[in-house]
Design an enzyme around this catalytic site. Structure first.
Site, mmCIF file in Angstrom:
data_model
loop_
_atom_site.group_PDB
_atom_site.id
_atom_site.type_symbol
_atom_site.label_atom_id
_atom_site.label_comp_id
_atom_site.label_asym_id
_atom_site.label_seq_id
_atom_site.Cartn_x
_atom_site.Cartn_y
_atom_site.Cartn_z
ATOM 1 N N SER A 163 0.803 -1.238 0.000
ATOM 2 C CA SER A 163 0.000 0.000 0.000
ATOM 3 C C SER A 163 0.827 1.275 0.000
ATOM 4 O O SER A 163 0.272 2.369 -0.068
ATOM 5 C CB SER A 163 -0.940 0.002 1.211
ATOM 6 O OG SER A 163 -0.200 -0.025 2.410
ATOM 7 N N LYS A 177 -6.087 3.333 9.090
ATOM 8 C CA LYS A 177 -5.171 4.306 8.476
ATOM 9 C C LYS A 177 -5.732 5.725 8.556
ATOM 10 O O LYS A 177 -4.997 6.684 8.833
ATOM 11 C CB LYS A 177 -4.911 3.916 7.019
ATOM 12 C CG LYS A 177 -4.102 2.634 6.864
ATOM 13 C CD LYS A 177 -3.929 2.261 5.409
ATOM 14 C CE LYS A 177 -3.099 0.988 5.261
ATOM 15 N NZ LYS A 177 -2.931 0.582 3.847
#
Length: 756
Positions: free
Chosen positions: A662, A705
């Site tokens: 990611s 996140k």
């Protein structure tokens, strides 16, 4: 002369036979008169008279004469000689035949024949002397005059094959015939003697068994009376009999239990397997075998209980309520096996207990972490020393009902070795098509698990085998936001910590500011386990002050918090104050929740080498190479610098391993910023995997996140377009403080961040 066909009848010359008139007529004579000649024809096999043919007779017969008839219908016939039979003809009236006397071979003297006769007679007399009826038979035997009469009389009481009887008749030698008669009688006596000995031995065995059974029955009745008089001293066997009777076991289970109980009776308390049988029966009778009636499910009450026990987790609660609604309609256990996946301390196990409370059922928790032996699930076979049931059936024993809520903790931490694969054993447990006949090896009989509400928990679904994962429905447990942690601490954790420490509410007050600082400065996790520990420490520190009498009432404020917890605060990353070319803020997911990370890049004179530092995993290294190739393609002029310069990519916190795809968009943006010399604002953060074509692909852990970005002071976050639906899982207070921009290509990000 009239003929009489006979079968399996010992006939020899010089013997007197008696017949009933009606039987005599059936054998062939209709109008027999005294003085008539009689011819006995020997049949080869037992056939009906109307089916006889000439080939059905032996060639040798016996001639005789009808001596007398009395008024009671008795007929006496005296046999005369052996004859050769010829010219047999079958007629409606009977059998016609010619007979001629067959000569005898006189090869034995009268003295020798008499000696044999006396010898055989003594054998018979000796044999019958052992019987009560021997006295009566003795007179009968003493009247016999020769061997022929003896054999004909004995043949009615002993078994001599028909072929042997005819062989004696057809023998011409008188010596041989005498020997055959002696042999036949002696063999018959020995056969009878052996048979009687076997019968007596069998009778003795039966008598002993019957006596033993009677004694056991009497002991059982006496023991039962004693048990009724003193219930507190009831015997093990009697107690298990009562338990088996009252257990409601299935037919197969009851049969097995009664078999083991019988062994237990036979061995007694001194038997070396008595303890094994005791443990087995104790386990079997402690299980619940009776189906529980379907209880009414109140969804409103269930929602209330879930909200009382847990703050937040809206999506999780909705899915649980859906499952309960399906069960309410079907009036039985139905729906998927739920697998709760999330970071430690997010409430996966405790929500299983709340489900049990909402259903009014018992809850059983089974920890599977580190289990590597298949027998831990299926149980050990009773042939092994120390055998015991598997954890599933042990849980059912603890529950005491057939429909508990069973929480299987840490299914992602199952492992396998030479002892088998416990994950494969769980397939039968969790499959609703099979678990209604789950067979634990220790029990050796099927048990119905179809009414058990299974709840599984895991920190990650990645390590769960695919066949097992397919049997469960994955429900993600997102990390808690700071607001949710505050509410959980205030409503649940702090009151429990104070009660555990013995502190009353009037003696300790913790301000909202202190709780918020504790959450932000002393915990770094997605769950609340660390928060609970810190609150326990706070209450213990307050307890010391109260016991010493330093204060009667304590108020813990934000400023006083370090005095109770110390100054070892956890430091979270915050956005940089200044922006620099080649430095970009990224977002990462960890087991403890989300964090921000900085991608730092620099150029130095060299030979075009790529240097990667910061404990990067293989996937992240590949992402760096993909990003470099993509930037070279998009910015060929700027990338010319890389031919005579070394490129260094570093991710700070080098002691912490990092991996995952990611960071691809973050790496790409950092390289473009470095080569173009355009800095990126620290208030921008991004996450997403990139491809060589510049497409941004979806990632996981988005709620965690975004929470990390909000905590670190980030204002704008770029996420993959395909993750836009995941924003529903993000807390409202987080989304309100962030500008979230879904993007599909790298150029969408670069156009925005390099212009500002």
């Amino acid at each position: 002369m009239f003929t009489m066909p006979v079968y399996d009848m010992m006939l020899l010359p010089g013997v007197t036979f008696y017949f009933k008139n009606d039987i005599f007529q059936q054998m062939g004579s209709q109008d027999a008169k005294t003085g008539d000649d009689v011819l006995f024809l020997m049949q080869r096999s037992d056939k009906d008279r109307k089916d006889l043919t000439a080939e059905d007779f032996y060639p040798i017969g016996i001639s005789g004469k009808l001596d007398s008839q009395d008024s009671e219908g008795n007929i006496r016939i005296r046999t005369l000689a052996r004859v050769d039979v010829s010219d047999l003809e079958m007629t409606e009236d009977g059998v016609l035949a010619n007979a001629s006397i067959r000569p005898e071979t006189e090869d034995i003297s009268a003295e020798e024949e008499k000696e044999i006769f006396e010898r055989v007679k003594n054998v018979l007399l000796n044999y019958i002397s052992q019987f009560q009826w021997g006295v009566l038979a003795q007179n009968y035997i003493l009247h016999w005059k020769n061997l022929e009469e003896m054999l004909c009389a004995v043949s009615g009481y002993v078994h001599i094959p028909w072929e042997d009887k005819y062989h004696i008749l057809e023998t011409d030698s008188r010596k041989e015939r005498c020997e055959l008669i002696e042999k036949a009688i002696r063999e018959a006596i020995e056969v009878n003697r052996v048979g009687m000995e076997a019968e007596n031995a069998q009778k003795e065995d039966h008598d002993r068994l019957y006596r033993e059974a009677a004694l056991k029955k009497q002991i059982e009745l006496l023991q039962q009376e004693l048990d009724d008089m003193h219930p507190e001293n009831i015997s093990d066997v009697r107690r298990f009999e009562q338990k088996i009777e009252a257990s409601g076991m299935s037919g197969e289970a009851r049969k097995e239990a009664e078999k083991i109980l019988n062994r237990m009776k036979q061995e007694g308390q001194e038997g070396h397997e008595y303890g094994i049988h005791y443990e087995y029966l104790d386990f079997m009778t402690s299980l619940s075998w009776k189906q529980e009636p379907a209880a009414k499910i109140d969804l409103n009450e269930a929602e209330k209980i879930l909200d009382e026990d847990h703050y937040g987790l809206r999506k999780v609660k909705e899915r649980i309520i859906q499952q309960l609604a399906v069960m309410a309609l079907n009036k039985k256990q139905s729906g998927s096996v739920l697998l709760f996946v999330g970071a430690p301390g997010t409430g996966k196990t405790s929500i299983g207990q709340s489900i049990a409370r909402a259903l009014g059922r018992k809850c059983v928790r089974i920890s599977l972490g580190g289990v590597r032996d298949e027998a831990e699930i299926r149980g050990h076979r009773r042939t092994y020393v120390g055998a015991m049931p598997g954890r599933i059936m042990q849980g059912m024993q603890r529950a005491g009902v057939m429909n508990p809520v069973m929480v299987l903790d840490e299914v992602d931490k199952l492992s396998k070795d030479y002892s088998g694969d416990p994950a494969s054993a769980l397939l039968e447990v969790l499959d609703p098509e099979q678990n209604n006949t789950f067979a634990d090896h220790y029990m050796n009989v099927p048990y119905d698990l179809s009414n058990v509400f299974f709840v599984c928990t895991a920190n990650s679904a990645d390590t769960i085998p695919e066949p097992l994962l397919n049997r469960m429905e994955v429900i993600q447990f997102p990390g808690y936001t700071a607001v949710e942690k505050f509410q959980i601490a205030r409503r649940h954790l702090l009151p429990k910590a104070m009660k555990k420490a013995g502190i009353k509410t009037q003696n300790l007050k913790v301000t909202d500011g202190a709780i918020k600082r504790l959450i932000s400065g002393y915990t770094a996790e997605a769950g609340v386990r660390g928060l609970k520990k810190q609150l326990d420490v706070l209450c213990r520190s307050a307890a010391v002050k109260l016991v010493k009498g330093e204060q009667k009432s304590i108020t813990v404020s934000e400023k006083r918090l370090p005095a109770f917890l110390g100054r070892h605060e956890i430091r979270h990353e915050h956005v940089l104050a200044n922006k620099e070319p080649g430095v970009v803020t990224g977002l990462a997911w960890t087991a403890a929740g989300g964090e921000i990370l900085f991608i730092e890049t620099s150029l130095s004179p060299g030979k075009g080498n790529l240097i990667l530092t910061g404990q990067l995993g293989d996937v992240m290294k590949e992402s760096a190479r993909i990003a470099l190739s993509l930037v070279k393609h998009m910015y060929p002029k700027e990338a010319a610098l890389l031919e005579d310069h070394d490129l260094h990519i570093h991710v700070p916190a080098g002691a912490v391993p990092k991996d995952g795809p990611s960071a691809g968009i973050t790496l790409t943006t950092a390289l473009v910023s470095l080569l173009t010399g355009k800095p990126v604002s620290p208030e921008f953060a991004m996450t997403g995997e990139v491809s060589l074509t510049g497409r941004i692909m979806p990632i996981g852990g988005l709620p965690e996140k975004l929470m990390a970005a909000e905590r670190a002071g980030v204002k704008t976050v770029f996420i993959p377009e395909e993750n836009e639906e995941d924003l529903e899982e993000v807390a409202k207070e987080v989304k309100e403080k962030l500008t979230i921009l879904p993007v599909g290509k790298v150029t969408d990000v670069l156009e925005r961040v390099l212009q500002s």
